[in-house]
Scaffold this motif. Structure first.
Motif, PDB file in Angstrom:
ATOM      1  N   GLU A 176      -2.248   7.039  15.605  1.00 35.49           N
ATOM      2  CA  GLU A 176      -3.594   6.023  16.029  1.00 35.49           C
ATOM      3  C   GLU A 176      -3.150   5.011  15.549  1.00 35.49           C
ATOM      4  OE1 GLU A 176      -7.294   9.341  15.692  1.00 35.49           O
ATOM      5  OE2 GLU A 176      -7.227   7.590  14.504  1.00 35.49           O
ATOM      6  N   ALA A 177      -2.749   4.535  14.201  1.00 40.06           N
ATOM      7  CA  ALA A 177      -2.408   3.424  13.513  1.00 40.06           C
ATOM      8  C   ALA A 177      -1.135   2.712  14.325  1.00 40.06           C
ATOM      9  CB  ALA A 177      -2.162   3.526  11.877  1.00 40.06           C
ATOM     10  N   LEU A 217      -4.652  -7.782   9.181  1.00 38.84           N
ATOM     11  CA  LEU A 217      -5.618  -8.260  10.084  1.00 38.84           C
ATOM     12  C   LEU A 217      -6.711  -9.445   9.416  1.00 38.84           C
ATOM     13  CD1 LEU A 217      -6.937  -5.282  12.340  1.00 38.84           C
ATOM     14  CD2 LEU A 217      -5.338  -6.933  12.979  1.00 38.84           C
ATOM     15  N   ALA A 218      -7.100  -8.755   8.172  1.00 36.92           N
ATOM     16  CA  ALA A 218      -7.680  -9.851   7.025  1.00 36.92           C
ATOM     17  C   ALA A 218      -6.867 -11.011   6.871  1.00 36.92           C
ATOM     18  CB  ALA A 218      -8.275  -9.013   5.841  1.00 36.92           C
ATOM     19  N   TYR A 234      -2.131   1.315  17.521  1.00 35.52           N
ATOM     20  CA  TYR A 234      -2.965  -0.047  17.572  1.00 35.52           C
ATOM     21  C   TYR A 234      -2.046  -1.140  17.073  1.00 35.52           C
ATOM     22  CZ  TYR A 234      -6.433  -2.955  16.010  1.00 35.52           C
ATOM     23  OH  TYR A 234      -7.218  -4.170  16.126  1.00 35.52           O
ATOM     24  N   GLN A 273      -3.458  10.579  12.132  1.00 37.02           N
ATOM     25  CA  GLN A 273      -3.941   9.438  12.272  1.00 37.02           C
ATOM     26  C   GLN A 273      -2.863   8.342  12.064  1.00 37.02           C
ATOM     27  OE1 GLN A 273      -6.331   8.622   8.638  1.00 37.02           O
ATOM     28  NE2 GLN A 273      -6.543   6.474   8.972  1.00 37.02           N
ATOM     29  N   PHE A 333       0.689  -1.065  -0.033  1.00 38.27           N
ATOM     30  CA  PHE A 333      -0.071  -0.032   0.175  1.00 38.27           C
ATOM     31  C   PHE A 333       0.965   1.134   0.161  1.00 38.27           C
ATOM     32  CE2 PHE A 333      -2.507  -3.401   1.826  1.00 38.27           C
ATOM     33  CZ  PHE A 333      -3.764  -3.330   1.132  1.00 38.27           C
ATOM     34  N   ILE A 338      -6.305   0.369  -3.222  1.00 38.66           N
ATOM     35  CA  ILE A 338      -6.749   1.428  -2.389  1.00 38.66           C
ATOM     36  C   ILE A 338      -6.409   2.933  -2.999  1.00 38.66           C
ATOM     37  CG2 ILE A 338      -5.116   2.139  -0.743  1.00 38.66           C
ATOM     38  CD1 ILE A 338      -8.475   1.552   0.503  1.00 38.66           C
ATOM     39  N   SER A 368      -3.176   2.673   8.401  1.00 34.74           N
ATOM     40  CA  SER A 368      -4.425   2.221   8.842  1.00 34.74           C
ATOM     41  C   SER A 368      -4.987   1.167   7.902  1.00 34.74           C
ATOM     42  CB  SER A 368      -5.614   3.244   9.027  1.00 34.74           C
ATOM     43  OG  SER A 368      -4.944   4.366   9.995  1.00 34.74           O
ATOM     44  N   VAL A 369      -4.784   1.469   6.580  1.00 34.71           N
ATOM     45  CA  VAL A 369      -5.379   0.674   5.614  1.00 34.71           C
ATOM     46  C   VAL A 369      -4.590  -0.687   5.539  1.00 34.71           C
ATOM     47  CG1 VAL A 369      -5.635   0.251   3.099  1.00 34.71           C
ATOM     48  CG2 VAL A 369      -6.390   2.429   4.104  1.00 34.71           C
ATOM     49  N   LEU A 415      -6.725 -13.238   9.902  1.00 30.42           N
ATOM     50  CA  LEU A 415      -8.196 -13.993  10.114  1.00 30.42           C
ATOM     51  C   LEU A 415      -8.194 -15.262   8.999  1.00 30.42           C
ATOM     52  CD1 LEU A 415     -10.820 -11.177  10.394  1.00 30.42           C
ATOM     53  CD2 LEU A 415     -10.128 -12.763  11.944  1.00 30.42           C
ATOM     54  N   ILE A 460      -2.732  -1.948   8.098  1.00 29.75           N
ATOM     55  CA  ILE A 460      -3.114  -2.655   9.367  1.00 29.75           C
ATOM     56  C   ILE A 460      -4.555  -3.622   8.860  1.00 29.75           C
ATOM     57  CG2 ILE A 460      -4.056  -2.486  11.691  1.00 29.75           C
ATOM     58  CD1 ILE A 460      -2.175  -0.280  11.924  1.00 29.75           C
ATOM     59  N   GLY A 461      -5.502  -2.878   8.387  1.00 36.92           N
ATOM     60  CA  GLY A 461      -6.637  -3.555   7.970  1.00 36.92           C
ATOM     61  C   GLY A 461      -6.422  -4.909   7.058  1.00 36.92           C
ATOM     62  N   ALA A 462      -5.545  -4.632   6.188  1.00 39.60           N
ATOM     63  CA  ALA A 462      -5.329  -5.730   5.284  1.00 39.60           C
ATOM     64  C   ALA A 462      -4.533  -6.888   5.862  1.00 39.60           C
ATOM     65  CB  ALA A 462      -4.983  -5.508   4.192  1.00 39.60           C
ATOM     66  N   GLN A 518      -3.533   7.994   5.623  1.00 39.52           N
ATOM     67  CA  GLN A 518      -4.383   7.176   5.834  1.00 39.52           C
ATOM     68  C   GLN A 518      -3.948   5.428   5.625  1.00 39.52           C
ATOM     69  OE1 GLN A 518      -8.244   7.891   3.607  1.00 39.52           O
ATOM     70  NE2 GLN A 518      -7.822  10.164   4.347  1.00 39.52           N
TER      71      GLN A 518
END
Lengths: 317, 281
Positions: B159-160, B132-133, B163, B156, B65, B115, B125-126, B136, B128-130, B122
């Motif tokens: 924050e990331a 986490l996916a 986290y 931001q 990313f 993205i 954070s994106v 999972l 991190i989301g990927a 941003q």
């Protein structure tokens, strides 16, 4: 006129929580994120049953929105939960770039919308969120009216591939739609048949519109009440066909009249079926502390305000 | 030809692509793009495990990313030269009806992009989301991201960072392009950030410096080292020390070419310093 019965007051946010719990059991791709408001969003049960599919982000909504966008890459269906104010205005650019423009399958679930969150006051009472969200290309905007409908909407949006803004609220309100309803995105629900006026309402104001219609009936006025749970895409045909019969319309929403449902309806009618219209909503103002009922009355959002608007709009025919 | 030499040639060609792309439309961001040419070449050719073709979900492959989306020229050049889309399409950069928008986007369906980015802050954070996916999905591949150093002024990111360490997102390698420049001047004059390394460490990340961020061999070795640091309970940060405008003498060591294209004469001088290797598009 068809009558509706309150099956017992409940909050729409609990409808969201119940819908999310059901999704947790039926759709393994659904994941949930929260920014330190689990109890307020009623997400406890989902978390208890699916701890590995829940992400506590902390008080960091911008991070939450973009993590949600990232989770879609890999096939997850993220539901974010926080107050409507922090779901929209606070994170508008994150939603705009990483979710809407990027076309990500994120469900932005927003509680405590409007003045009816009550005592917390204007800092938390967003009245601009529908406008903010409906302006984003590709964003679906849904504002269900009661517990049952919020639950049904929550379940339905998991099957829709694309960004959705789901708006609901804090107070316990009448629960009058069927528990087994099928929720169709973008499809208006006709609640009463009428000939003198169309009342198009969304969210908490649908019940107020039904009370107004009942009061109007005793005055000999026949009102057709339509529940517009989906503000975008708007069911234009349902609105046009109704006003062809009634010749006038009142729109009702717990939102600023600037940028809300009323303006979307006005655009449809101006281009297809010019019709006298009155707007129930807040009039370019912030809210304040108070009980939900006091605020609904003070800001002209209750059934009495709708009744007055109906009488006024009929005179304009 | 030895592998390193091939990749050096590719890097030179990427620099030519960047210069020609921004010159043609008299806009775009050559400075940061040039500074990150080695990083992109190393990442896409030596580091990332990639599937054939492109699909959005990217299961079973590494993901990248770009958070500082304005350095799209280097991204587009390396994606094209990695086979994601025809190299000829670089001709359409920033033109109307192009898939190569000024800043990267999924909106026009350009293969390789997952993205939109451009509005800063941003991407971590994106990523991190990927990541986490991937966890999972029990997918052991990694997520890479790149950020400008000036970009860290966006809140931001913090924050990331907080986290990612609190939640042990250890399948993530976030690289910071430490060129010390941003639009209005040096990062120290615009908003001094102190020790970025100290800050990442204080936020619970494992940090690795690549001191020679424009030395291809050093970048490859550094990123390979970073890869060995994943899976140990902490997110990994790479501090990539680069020179903005690297490879073109008059563009180096200044913020002046952050977002400015060379004119005809300047282009000629710049290209002469980077002779054609793999063929211009």
């Amino acid at each position: 006129m068809k009558k509706y019965i309150d099956q017992g007051k409940n909050d729409t946010r609990s409808g969201f929580g119940a819908g999310l719990t059901e999704l947790g059991r039926t759709n393994p791709n659904v994941v949930a994120l929260c920014a330190d408001l689990i109890g307020s969003l009623k997400m406890d049960q989902f978390i208890e049953e699916n701890p590995e599919r829940f992400f506590q982000i902390g008080i960091a909504e911008a991070n939450m929105m973009c993590i949600a966008a990232g989770l879609t890459i890999g096939g997850k269906i993220p539901f974010t939960g926080t107050f409507a104010n922090f779901s929209t205005g606070r994170v508008y650019d994150q939603i705009r770039q990483s979710i809407a423009y990027s076309g990500k399958n994120v469900k932005i679930c927003a509680s405590h919308a409007g003045v009816t969150l009550g005592e917390d006051g204007a800092t938390h009472q967003i009245l601009e969120d529908i406008g903010l969200m409906k302006m984003l290309p590709g964003m679906v905007v849904i504002n269900p009216c009661d517990y049952n409908q919020t639950k049904a909407a929550t379940i339905a949006i998991a099957d829709y591939d694309g960004p959705v803004y789901l708006r609901f609220g804090r107070p316990k309100v009448a629960n009058f739609t069927p528990a087994d309803q099928k929720f169709e995105i973008g499809k208006a629900v006709h609640l009463t048949e009428g000939t003198d006026v169309t009342i198009v309402a969304t969210g908490h104001l649908v019940w107020e519109a039904l009370i107004a219609a009942e009061n109007l009936e005793s005055q000999g006025i026949s009102a057709e009440v339509i529940n517009i749970h989906t503000i975008k895409p708007l069911d234009a045909n349902a609105i046009i066909n109704s006003v062809k019969k009634t010749g006038c319309i009142v729109t009702a929403e717990e939102h600023n009249v600037l940028g809300g449902l009323g303006e979307s309806v006005a655009r449809v009618l101006a281009t297809s079926q010019p019709t006298p219209q009155e707007f129930i909503g807040t009039n370019d103002t912030f809210g304040e502390s108070g009980t939900p009922a006091q605020l609904m009355e003070k800001y002209g959002l209750d059934n009495k305000a709708i009744e007055k608007a109906v009488i006024k709009v009929i005179e304009r025919k | 030809m030895p592998r390193l030499e091939e990749l050096q040639d590719l890097t030179t060609q990427v620099r030519r692509d960047i210069l020609r792309m921004v010159h043609k439309v008299n806009s775009g961001h050559p400075g940061g793009s040039l500074g990150c040419a080695e990083f992109f070449v190393a990442l896409y050719n030596e580091l990332m495990e990639l599937n054939e073709g492109f699909d959005m979900d990217g299961k079973g492959e590494d993901l990248f990313f770009l958070s500082n989306g304005h350095i799209s020229p280097v991204y587009y050049s390396v994606l094209a030269r990695s086979g994601y889309f025809p190299v000829d399409e670089l001709n359409t950069f920033r033109l109307i009806n192009s898939r190569l928008q000024g800043h990267p986007t999924t909106h026009e369906g350009l293969p390789g992009i997952r993205i939109a980015s451009g509005s800063l802050g941003q991407g971590m954070s994106v990523a991190i989301g990927a990541a986490l996916a991937k966890k999972l999905n029990k997918d052991s591949n990694l997520v890479y991201s790149l950020h400008g150093d000036g970009e860290l002024q966006e809140g931001q990111n913090w924050e990331a960072m907080m986290y990612a360490s609190a939640n042990k997102v250890d399948n993530l390698i976030s690289t910071i392009d430490l060129n010390g420049q941003q639009i209005d001047g040096s990062t120290d004059t615009v908003l001094a950030m102190g020790s970025i390394k100290g800050k990442f460490e204080a936020f619970g990340w494992d940090v690795l410096d690549i001191k020679e961020g424009n030395n291809l061999e050093a970048v490859i070795a550094g990123l390979k080292k970073a890869k060995t640091m994943t899976g140990k309970g902490k997110p990994v940060c790479v501090l990539l020390h680069t020179v903005m405008g690297n490879g073109v003498d008059f563009m180096m060591h200044t913020h002046a070419w952050h977002g400015k294209a060379p004119n005809d004469e300047q282009l000629e001088i710049a290209l002469a310093q980077n002779p054609e290797t793999l063929g211009d598009y």
